[in-house]
Design a protein around this motif. Structure first.
Motif, short mmCIF file in Angstrom:
data_model
loop_
_atom_site.label_atom_id
_atom_site.label_comp_id
_atom_site.label_asym_id
_atom_site.label_seq_id
_atom_site.Cartn_x
_atom_site.Cartn_y
_atom_site.Cartn_z
N LYS A 112 0.84 -1.20 0.00
CA LYS A 112 0.00 0.00 0.00
C LYS A 112 0.87 1.24 0.00
O LYS A 112 1.75 1.39 0.85
N PRO A 113 0.67 2.16 -0.94
CA PRO A 113 1.51 3.35 -1.02
C PRO A 113 1.42 4.21 0.24
O PRO A 113 0.37 4.30 0.88
N ASN A 114 2.55 4.82 0.61
CA ASN A 114 2.61 5.72 1.75
C ASN A 114 2.21 7.12 1.30
O ASN A 114 2.87 7.72 0.46
N PRO A 115 1.12 7.68 1.85
CA PRO A 115 0.65 8.99 1.38
C PRO A 115 1.65 10.11 1.63
O PRO A 115 1.71 11.07 0.85
N TYR A 116 2.46 10.01 2.68
CA TYR A 116 3.43 11.07 2.99
C TYR A 116 4.61 11.03 2.02
O TYR A 116 5.16 12.07 1.67
N GLU A 117 4.99 9.83 1.58
CA GLU A 117 6.02 9.72 0.54
C GLU A 117 5.50 10.29 -0.78
O GLU A 117 6.25 10.94 -1.52
N ILE A 118 4.23 10.04 -1.07
CA ILE A 118 3.62 10.59 -2.29
C ILE A 118 3.65 12.12 -2.25
O ILE A 118 4.04 12.77 -3.22
N MET A 119 3.27 12.70 -1.10
CA MET A 119 3.25 14.16 -0.99
C MET A 119 4.65 14.74 -1.03
O MET A 119 4.86 15.85 -1.55
N GLU A 309 -2.20 30.18 -0.67
CA GLU A 309 -3.40 29.74 0.03
C GLU A 309 -3.52 28.23 0.08
O GLU A 309 -3.99 27.66 1.07
N LEU A 310 -3.08 27.54 -0.98
CA LEU A 310 -3.24 26.09 -1.07
C LEU A 310 -2.14 25.40 -0.29
O LEU A 310 -1.30 24.69 -0.84
N ASP A 311 -2.14 25.58 1.04
CA ASP A 311 -1.05 25.09 1.87
C ASP A 311 -1.07 23.58 2.05
O ASP A 311 -0.09 23.00 2.52
N PHE A 312 -2.15 22.91 1.68
CA PHE A 312 -2.19 21.45 1.80
C PHE A 312 -1.30 20.78 0.76
O PHE A 312 -1.09 19.57 0.81
N ILE A 313 -0.76 21.55 -0.17
CA ILE A 313 0.21 21.04 -1.14
C ILE A 313 1.62 21.49 -0.78
O ILE A 313 2.58 20.72 -0.87
N ASN A 314 1.75 22.75 -0.33
CA ASN A 314 3.07 23.30 -0.05
C ASN A 314 3.54 23.10 1.39
O ASN A 314 4.73 23.02 1.65
N ASN A 315 2.60 23.04 2.35
CA ASN A 315 2.97 22.87 3.77
C ASN A 315 2.37 21.57 4.28
O ASN A 315 1.45 21.55 5.10
N THR A 316 2.93 20.47 3.80
CA THR A 316 2.35 19.16 4.09
C THR A 316 2.48 18.77 5.55
O THR A 316 1.74 17.89 6.03
N GLU A 317 3.40 19.40 6.30
CA GLU A 317 3.55 19.06 7.71
C GLU A 317 2.33 19.48 8.55
O GLU A 317 2.17 19.05 9.69
N LEU A 318 1.48 20.32 7.98
CA LEU A 318 0.30 20.79 8.70
C LEU A 318 -0.88 19.83 8.60
O LEU A 318 -1.87 19.99 9.31
N TYR A 319 -0.78 18.82 7.72
CA TYR A 319 -1.96 18.01 7.39
C TYR A 319 -1.71 16.51 7.59
O TYR A 319 -0.57 16.03 7.53
N ASP A 320 -2.79 15.80 7.81
CA ASP A 320 -2.80 14.34 7.78
C ASP A 320 -3.33 13.89 6.43
O ASP A 320 -4.34 14.41 5.95
N LYS A 322 -4.34 10.49 3.84
CA LYS A 322 -4.77 9.10 3.84
C LYS A 322 -4.89 8.59 2.41
O LYS A 322 -5.48 9.25 1.56
N TYR A 323 -4.29 7.43 2.15
CA TYR A 323 -4.38 6.82 0.83
C TYR A 323 -5.75 6.17 0.67
O TYR A 323 -6.16 5.33 1.47
N GLU A 324 -6.51 6.59 -0.36
CA GLU A 324 -7.87 6.10 -0.57
C GLU A 324 -7.96 5.05 -1.67
O GLU A 324 -8.95 4.33 -1.77
N GLY A 325 -6.93 4.98 -2.53
CA GLY A 325 -6.97 4.05 -3.65
C GLY A 325 -6.35 4.67 -4.87
O GLY A 325 -5.56 5.62 -4.78
N ALA A 326 -6.69 4.14 -6.04
CA ALA A 326 -6.15 4.66 -7.30
C ALA A 326 -7.23 4.64 -8.36
O ALA A 326 -8.26 3.98 -8.21
N THR A 327 -6.99 5.38 -9.43
CA THR A 327 -7.94 5.42 -10.54
C THR A 327 -7.18 5.62 -11.83
O THR A 327 -5.98 5.98 -11.82
N TYR A 328 -7.83 5.38 -12.96
CA TYR A 328 -7.22 5.63 -14.26
C TYR A 328 -7.42 7.09 -14.65
O TYR A 328 -8.45 7.69 -14.37
#
Length: 509
Positions: A112-119, A309-320, A322-328
């Motif tokens: 299962k992929p690690n979401p924090y490694e992905i970010m 403003e979109l800090d959930f992409i740039n400041n990942t240490e502020l967020y949790d 979760k890997y939900e799955g994958a899609t095409y």
């Protein structure tokens, strides 16, 4: 013979009706029957559409022929290919099947992929994926802005007047009450649509690249109540003029609120306002420059590399995460699906990310403020009678890969922002004389919500050259003011299908 004539007549009538009307369709989830907002519809080989928040889209007259091919896709669902003829046979409803699954279900990986490694990979590749290109491009853009003014409470009452008769005071209070009642019962709203060719390139100056852009407006409409505006600035002017009508039109005034005074001089004198209008005309930028500046700011604020403003992409240490799955994706590649929510108090948003497995580009994000969260909160309600906060901030942004260099450009965005205002303060209008004196004092109490929604669609994109852009001569434009939405205005273009509130809006003078 008569029967044949009637059949032939109605056959021809139906044929004419079919080729003269725009075709509207709706995209729904095959599992739940719910509408799918912001789905991508590729029309033929060049144009792109997006379904609106209610799942509807409209084809232009030029693309309403039965043989025109449609590719309908939405991250998290299986792409569907069909023709306009098939759309008609489906009663103009397109069902998409859900397509999110675990990667190990398709034997791509047993881990299962690690979401924090992905970010971490997303951040590492931001500059490459969303860099500001130097190549020249031409984009056909559709841009819609919807503004709303929603007052909960407006109370204005003149409690003291110097030099006014009792009847004049009653008349002034009556006018102010009528003004506030009208705003509450019929809150103003405004819809602006712009279709344009947008040319952009990067030029190097002093070892730095600078954006150079030009805009060619093809069509621009504004739908609102005549003589009314949904902006606070315009409403403030209207209220001020209502009060000024009861003052001496030959004199000059300034207004004061508690300890705070205004340096601005106000008056109804014709010579005074004539001179002020001349000064404003000199300073005023034309409509084209104003619109282009607004569009450039919107593009910058929605860029994952540039946005603060979109800090959930740039400041990942502020967020949790979760890997939900994958899609095409539309290119038959995999995309990780991650959800996110605040971990620390500085974090404000929750939502979902769709991330390319190949280059870790964010293909799409849906985000909104966590319940109860506010931005830019200022609360001096008990001390100064002022409270304000941004209580709405949400959006959907989708990016698409460029064919020429594998970087990404924004294809669609729907951004909604809202502000809450509370004001409870005394006001005074003071005549400017050798010895200042009070003219009238009043109590103002208001509680309002102001919001706006901006929708952006890149309908087609092509290459050009910096030399070709240099030759383009920009021309100012004026909005076509309309009293109700008319789909015929956009029959030649694949504009974003408006929501019901816009369709049902009718101007009231």
């Amino acid at each position: 013979m008569r029967t044949i004539f009637i059949i032939t007549f109605f056959t021809l009538l139906n044929f004419q009706f079919g080729i003269a009307q725009n075709i509207k369709g709706k995209i729904i989830d095959s599992a739940t029957g719910e509408s799918i907002p912001y789905a991508n519809i590729k029309v033929g080989e060049s144009e792109n559409l997006v379904s609106n928040a209610e799942g509807y889209f409209t084809l232009s007259e030029n693309n309403s022929r039965d043989e025109v091919e449609l590719a309908v896709s939405y991250l998290g669902f299986v792409q569907r290919l069909l023709t306009v003829g098939e759309l008609k046979r489906l009663n103009y409803r397109i069902e998409l099947a859900p397509g999110v699954f675990q990667l190990n279900d398709v034997k791509v990986s047993n881990e299962k992929p690690n979401p924090y490694e992905i970010m971490a990979n997303v951040k590492a590749n931001l500059a490459r994926n969303y860099k500001n290109e130097t190549a020249a491009s031409k984009d056909l853009l559709f841009y819609r802005k919807s503004d709303y003014f929603k007052p909960k409470l407006i109370e204005v009452e003149i409690d003291k007047s110097t030099g006014f008769t009792k009847q004049a005071l009653q008349k002034a209070n009556s006018d102010l009450k009528r003004f506030s009642t009208q705003l509450i019962s019929n809150p103003p709203m405004e819809f602006t649509d712009i279709l344009c060719n947008y040319y952009s390139t990067k030029t190097k100056k002093n070892d730095k690249f600078q954006l150079s852009s030009k805009m060619e407006v093809l069509k621009a409409t504004k739908l609102k109540n005549e003589g009314r505006s949904s902006s606070l600035e315009e409403l403030q002017k209207a209220a001020m003029n209502t009060m000024l009508q009861h003052l001496d039109s030959t004199k000059y005034y300034r207004f004061k609120s508690g300890l705070f005074g205004s340096r601005d001089t106000i008056s109804l004198r014709k010579d005074f306002n004539r001179n002020r209008n001349k000064d404003k005309t000199k300073e005023k930028t034309n409509q084209l420059l104003s619109t282009k500046s607004s569009l450039n700011s919107f593009l910058s604020d929605s860029n994952f590399l540039e946005s603060n403003e979109l800090d959930f992409i740039n400041n990942t240490e502020l967020y949790d995460y979760k890997y939900e799955g994958a899609t095409y994706t539309n290119d038959n590649e995999f995309a990780y699906v991650l959800s996110f929510k605040p971990r620390r108090s500085k974090a404000k948003y929750l939502g979902k990310l769709y991330i390319s497995e190949t280059d870790y580009a964010v293909l799409r994000t849906d985000y909104t403020l966590e319940e109860g969260e506010k931005l830019n909160n200022f609360n001096m309600k008990f001390l100064l009678g002022i409270k304000t906060s941004q209580n709405i901030s949400k959006g959907t942004i989708t990016y698409k890969k460029k064919s020429e260099d594998d970087t990404y450009y924004m294809q669609y965005a729907a951004i909604e922002q809202g502000q809450y205002f509370y004001l409870n303060r005394p006001l005074k209008f003071i005549e400017l004389t050798s010895s200042e004196k009070d003219v009238l004092s009043l109590d103002l109490k208001m509680e309002v919500n102001v919001s706006s929604k901006t929708e952006f669609l890149n309908m087609s994109r092509s290459k050009t050259t910096a030399a070709a852009i240099e030759k383009i001569k920009e021309a100012d434009f004026k909005f076509t003011n309309i009293k109700s939405y008319d789909p015929k205005i956009w029959k030649d273009y694949n504009a974003i299908e408006p929501l019901q509130e816009m369709k049902q809006f009718k101007s009231i003078n």
